[in-house]
Design a protein around this motif. Structure first.
Motif, PDB file in Angstrom:
ATOM      1  N   LEU A 247       0.825  -1.202   0.000  1.00 26.60           N
ATOM      2  CA  LEU A 247       0.000   0.000   0.000  1.00 26.60           C
ATOM      3  C   LEU A 247       0.862   1.257   0.000  1.00 26.60           C
ATOM      4  O   LEU A 247       0.486   2.289  -0.561  1.00 26.60           O
ATOM      5  N   GLN A 248       2.047   1.179   0.620  1.00 27.70           N
ATOM      6  CA  GLN A 248       2.982   2.301   0.569  1.00 27.70           C
ATOM      7  C   GLN A 248       3.337   2.643  -0.879  1.00 27.70           C
ATOM      8  O   GLN A 248       3.428   3.819  -1.251  1.00 27.70           O
ATOM      9  N   ALA A 249       3.532   1.612  -1.701  1.00 28.05           N
ATOM     10  CA  ALA A 249       3.864   1.833  -3.117  1.00 28.05           C
ATOM     11  C   ALA A 249       2.720   2.533  -3.842  1.00 28.05           C
ATOM     12  O   ALA A 249       2.940   3.437  -4.670  1.00 28.05           O
ATOM     13  N   LYS A 250       1.488   2.136  -3.542  1.00 26.28           N
ATOM     14  CA  LYS A 250       0.328   2.762  -4.186  1.00 26.28           C
ATOM     15  C   LYS A 250       0.157   4.203  -3.717  1.00 26.28           C
ATOM     16  O   LYS A 250      -0.205   5.082  -4.509  1.00 26.28           O
ATOM     17  N   LEU A 251       0.429   4.448  -2.433  1.00 30.30           N
ATOM     18  CA  LEU A 251       0.350   5.811  -1.914  1.00 30.30           C
ATOM     19  C   LEU A 251       1.395   6.691  -2.581  1.00 30.30           C
ATOM     20  O   LEU A 251       1.109   7.840  -2.956  1.00 30.30           O
ATOM     21  N   LEU A 252       2.601   6.157  -2.745  1.00 25.68           N
ATOM     22  CA  LEU A 252       3.674   6.904  -3.410  1.00 25.68           C
ATOM     23  C   LEU A 252       3.256   7.306  -4.821  1.00 25.68           C
ATOM     24  O   LEU A 252       3.486   8.449  -5.250  1.00 25.68           O
ATOM     25  N   ARG A 253       2.621   6.386  -5.527  1.00 26.24           N
ATOM     26  CA  ARG A 253       2.182   6.663  -6.899  1.00 26.24           C
ATOM     27  C   ARG A 253       1.154   7.792  -6.928  1.00 26.24           C
ATOM     28  O   ARG A 253       1.189   8.663  -7.804  1.00 26.24           O
ATOM     29  N   VAL A 254       0.248   7.806  -5.945  1.00 23.69           N
ATOM     30  CA  VAL A 254      -0.755   8.876  -5.870  1.00 23.69           C
ATOM     31  C   VAL A 254      -0.083  10.222  -5.592  1.00 23.69           C
ATOM     32  O   VAL A 254      -0.417  11.244  -6.203  1.00 23.69           O
ATOM     33  N   LEU A 255       0.870  10.225  -4.671  1.00 21.22           N
ATOM     34  CA  LEU A 255       1.550  11.474  -4.324  1.00 21.22           C
ATOM     35  C   LEU A 255       2.367  12.011  -5.495  1.00 21.22           C
ATOM     36  O   LEU A 255       2.506  13.229  -5.657  1.00 21.22           O
ATOM     37  N   GLU A 256       2.907  11.118  -6.306  1.00 25.98           N
ATOM     38  CA  GLU A 256       3.710  11.551  -7.451  1.00 25.98           C
ATOM     39  C   GLU A 256       2.854  12.034  -8.620  1.00 25.98           C
ATOM     40  O   GLU A 256       3.207  12.984  -9.312  1.00 25.98           O
ATOM     41  N   SER A 257       1.711  11.365  -8.835  1.00 27.10           N
ATOM     42  CA  SER A 257       0.883  11.669 -10.007  1.00 27.10           C
ATOM     43  C   SER A 257      -0.259  12.640  -9.724  1.00 27.10           C
ATOM     44  O   SER A 257      -0.766  13.295 -10.645  1.00 27.10           O
ATOM     45  N   GLY A 258      -0.671  12.727  -8.437  1.00 26.29           N
ATOM     46  CA  GLY A 258      -1.842  13.545  -8.112  1.00 26.29           C
ATOM     47  C   GLY A 258      -3.132  12.921  -8.608  1.00 26.29           C
ATOM     48  O   GLY A 258      -4.137  13.606  -8.781  1.00 26.29           O
ATOM     49  N   GLU A 259      -3.121  11.599  -8.813  1.00 26.37           N
ATOM     50  CA  GLU A 259      -4.302  10.884  -9.293  1.00 26.37           C
ATOM     51  C   GLU A 259      -4.540   9.644  -8.431  1.00 26.37           C
ATOM     52  O   GLU A 259      -3.595   8.972  -8.022  1.00 26.37           O
ATOM     53  N   VAL A 260      -5.814   9.356  -8.159  1.00 26.18           N
ATOM     54  CA  VAL A 260      -6.164   8.125  -7.453  1.00 26.18           C
ATOM     55  C   VAL A 260      -6.937   7.220  -8.393  1.00 26.18           C
ATOM     56  O   VAL A 260      -7.694   7.688  -9.239  1.00 26.18           O
ATOM     57  N   GLU A 261      -6.735   5.927  -8.214  1.00 25.96           N
ATOM     58  CA  GLU A 261      -7.430   4.928  -9.013  1.00 25.96           C
ATOM     59  C   GLU A 261      -8.214   4.035  -8.062  1.00 25.96           C
ATOM     60  O   GLU A 261      -7.632   3.188  -7.381  1.00 25.96           O
ATOM     61  N   PRO A 262      -9.530   4.214  -7.960  1.00 27.84           N
ATOM     62  CA  PRO A 262     -10.323   3.398  -7.044  1.00 27.84           C
ATOM     63  C   PRO A 262     -10.164   1.916  -7.330  1.00 27.84           C
ATOM     64  O   PRO A 262      -9.958   1.513  -8.488  1.00 27.84           O
ATOM     65  N   VAL A 263     -10.269   1.100  -6.293  1.00 21.71           N
ATOM     66  CA  VAL A 263     -10.191  -0.349  -6.454  1.00 21.71           C
ATOM     67  C   VAL A 263     -11.284  -0.803  -7.415  1.00 21.71           C
ATOM     68  O   VAL A 263     -12.449  -0.444  -7.256  1.00 21.71           O
ATOM     69  N   GLY A 264     -10.905  -1.582  -8.427  1.00 21.41           N
ATOM     70  CA  GLY A 264     -11.877  -2.089  -9.397  1.00 21.41           C
ATOM     71  C   GLY A 264     -12.155  -1.143 -10.547  1.00 21.41           C
ATOM     72  O   GLY A 264     -12.997  -1.419 -11.389  1.00 21.41           O
ATOM     73  N   SER A 265     -11.459  -0.019 -10.591  1.00 18.44           N
ATOM     74  CA  SER A 265     -11.667   0.956 -11.671  1.00 18.44           C
ATOM     75  C   SER A 265     -10.352   1.164 -12.413  1.00 18.44           C
ATOM     76  O   SER A 265      -9.275   1.148 -11.822  1.00 18.44           O
ATOM     77  N   ALA A 266     -10.463   1.335 -13.740  1.00 20.93           N
ATOM     78  CA  ALA A 266      -9.271   1.591 -14.558  1.00 20.93           C
ATOM     79  C   ALA A 266      -9.161   3.070 -14.904  1.00 20.93           C
ATOM     80  O   ALA A 266      -8.277   3.473 -15.662  1.00 20.93           O
ATOM     81  N   THR A 267     -10.065   3.867 -14.345  1.00 21.44           N
ATOM     82  CA  THR A 267     -10.085   5.298 -14.663  1.00 21.44           C
ATOM     83  C   THR A 267      -9.542   6.113 -13.496  1.00 21.44           C
ATOM     84  O   THR A 267     -10.196   6.218 -12.451  1.00 21.44           O
ATOM     85  N   PRO A 268      -8.350   6.697 -13.632  1.00 26.16           N
ATOM     86  CA  PRO A 268      -7.800   7.517 -12.548  1.00 26.16           C
ATOM     87  C   PRO A 268      -8.559   8.833 -12.397  1.00 26.16           C
ATOM     88  O   PRO A 268      -9.122   9.351 -13.366  1.00 26.16           O
ATOM     89  N   LYS A 269      -8.576   9.338 -11.173  1.00 29.39           N
ATOM     90  CA  LYS A 269      -9.268  10.601 -10.897  1.00 29.39           C
ATOM     91  C   LYS A 269      -8.274  11.597 -10.310  1.00 29.39           C
ATOM     92  O   LYS A 269      -7.526  11.276  -9.393  1.00 29.39           O
ATOM     93  N   LYS A 270      -8.289  12.804 -10.824  1.00 31.99           N
ATOM     94  CA  LYS A 270      -7.364  13.845 -10.378  1.00 31.99           C
ATOM     95  C   LYS A 270      -7.788  14.357  -9.004  1.00 31.99           C
ATOM     96  O   LYS A 270      -8.972  14.576  -8.743  1.00 31.99           O
ATOM     97  N   VAL A 271      -6.812  14.564  -8.121  1.00 33.71           N
ATOM     98  CA  VAL A 271      -7.111  15.125  -6.800  1.00 33.71           C
ATOM     99  C   VAL A 271      -6.107  16.218  -6.461  1.00 33.71           C
ATOM    100  O   VAL A 271      -4.954  16.179  -6.881  1.00 33.71           O
TER     101      VAL A 271
END
Length: 452
Positions: A247-271
């Motif tokens: 989960l740390q790896a997934k959090l790092l990806r969100v912090l770097e990209s500014g996008e979250v990808e909900p579980v079960g979704s292939a569409t990232p959302k900007k935050v």
């Protein structure tokens, strides 16, 4: 589900009203005698009160004024079959939320109840926000260490710098995070908190990033997650050191990209979220042992704020003690004015392994038990008998350390006994986590008696 109190001397009307509201899934209490209304309102939390204008035992306007004193945040809707415009105007002037004439139109009444309920929610949210928006989010102190902490917050809060807050359990890391948020340009936006240690790893991903309907067995609907809820504001990740590596790896990806990808979704959302993290663990040691990602550490650690333990800022104990005393005086509706010098000396002498949280718990216990206006030496001893030896401690360092250990051991045994040796509950009352409690039990040779 909304909860409504209806007061009317007409039993037939009350029965019809009760049938309508229950059919619409609205919980309702009905009474004919208005003299019983005040006591009922004190025992229950109503979202709205329906009140007849003309009743034999008491005038509806008199009861309206009484309710405005007893439960000022609860909206009142006046109902009458005989009144006209003058009474409606008077009702609104006296503080009624709405005025409805009999015979009632069901749709008109239901809309009024819904709007009144929404108003109460908004008023309560507003009051909570006002409370939270105190200059430093209830941070209290006058020590050099405390003033230095406030200066750091004042300097960096207006920026979006990613901040890591370090400190022992109970020092007030969440208060620091709140102060950062409420002194920033994001103050009017959400401040969302999540404790990474309190949620199992398999559920934490969904809590943080959300999930799509059907993404796993119990995902019966879409869930937006904490990052999206905090969009535009601040997300506080407490106890980040307890987060699993995947989960740390997934959090790092969100912090770097500014996008979250909900579980079960292939569409990232900007935050757009400011992330503030906290830990009571040594993350550098965890990096060395492979339990925490170095790249994530550097991403969350643009600024480190270390909150000192209470034993290193004892000058703040009198101020904190009086602050908590006055807070609990309001909560328990008691007149509690101050703490005597002898009692304060006892509070200052203790080292508080549970830090501010432990001091708060101690003051709450004393506030409940005392019958005095001013807390004295005996009040503390009544709540915590083991303070007796602590109050007589010689101040030589070696003797003080020994006496402190003796006090702490006895205090832990007392709390374990009070809680029937339930570890989680005892740790919570002591203001520490259960791992720390196990360590202290091992240190002091405390074992659970047979039969528990």
């Amino acid at each position: 589900m909304s909860k409504v109190l209806a007061i009317d001397d007409d039993l037939g009307f009350l029965r019809s009203l009760e049938s309508l509201l229950k059919y619409k899934k609205i919980e309702v209490d009905t009474i004919q005698n208005p003299l019983d209304a005040e006591e009922l309102s004190k025992r229950n939390c109503y979202d709205c009160i329906l009140l007849d204008v003309e009743m034999p035992e008491m005038n509806g306007f008199d009861l309206l004024r009484k309710f405005n004193e007893v439960c000022p945040s609860t909206p009142l809707i006046m109902i009458s079959g005989k009144s006209g415009i003058p009474d409606a105007v008077q009702a609104i002037k006296c503080g009624a939320y709405d005025f409805i004439e009999k015979p009632l139109e069901a749709e008109r009444l239901l809309i009024a109840i819904q709007n009144a309920t929404n108003k109460k929610i908004l008023l309560e949210d507003k009051q909570n926000l006002i409370n939270d928006l105190s200059p430093f989010y209830h941070m209290t102190g006058e020590s050099v260490a405390h003033r230095s902490l406030l200066q750091i917050i004042q300097k960096y809060a207006p920026t979006d710098i990613k901040t890591l807050i370090l400190g022992e359990t109970g020092v007030g890391k969440e208060l620091v995070a709140g102060a950062i948020h409420y002194n920033s340009k994001r103050a009017g936006k959400p401040f969302i908190k999540i404790n990474c240690a309190a949620i199992p790893g398999e559920l934490l991903e969904s809590e943080l990033f959300g999930h799509s309907k059907g993404s796993y067995t119990n995902a019966i609907s879409d869930y937006e997650g904490k990052f999206l809820r905090a969009n535009g504001g601040t997300l506080f990740l407490d106890e980040i050191g307890d987060m699993e590596l995947l989960l740390q790896a997934k959090l790092l990806r969100v912090l770097e990209s500014g996008e979250v990808e909900p579980v079960g979704s292939a569409t990232p959302k900007k935050v757009d979220v400011r992330v503030v993290t906290a830990s009571n663990k040594n993350l550098n040691t965890m990096i060395e042992t492979g339990k925490f990602r170095k790249d994530l550490f550097h991403r969350i650690n643009a600024l480190t704020i270390t909150v000192p333990p209470l034993r290193e800022r004892k000058e703040d104990i009198p101020l904190l003690s009086r602050f908590f005393l006055h807070e609990f005086a309001k909560i328990y509706n008691k007149r509690l004015v101050d703490i005597t010098p002898d009692a304060m000396d006892m509070l200052i002498a203790y080292d508080y392994p549970g830090n501010i949280r432990e001091l708060k718990n101690m003051i709450e216990n004393v506030a409940i038990l005392t019958n005095n206006v001013i807390i004295d030496h005996d009040d503390l001893l009544q709540a915590f008998p083991i303070l007796r030896s602590f109050s007589l401690l010689p101040m030589q360092n070696s003797l003080l350390e020994s006496a402190t250990d003796h006090f702490e051991r006895d205090y832990i045994i007392q709390k374990l006994t009070e809680n029937n040796w339930k570890i989680v509950r005892t740790a919570s009352e002591l203001g520490i986590d259960r791992t720390s409690l196990f360590k202290k039990m091992k240190k002091f040779g405390i074992t659970k008696p047979k039969g528990h």
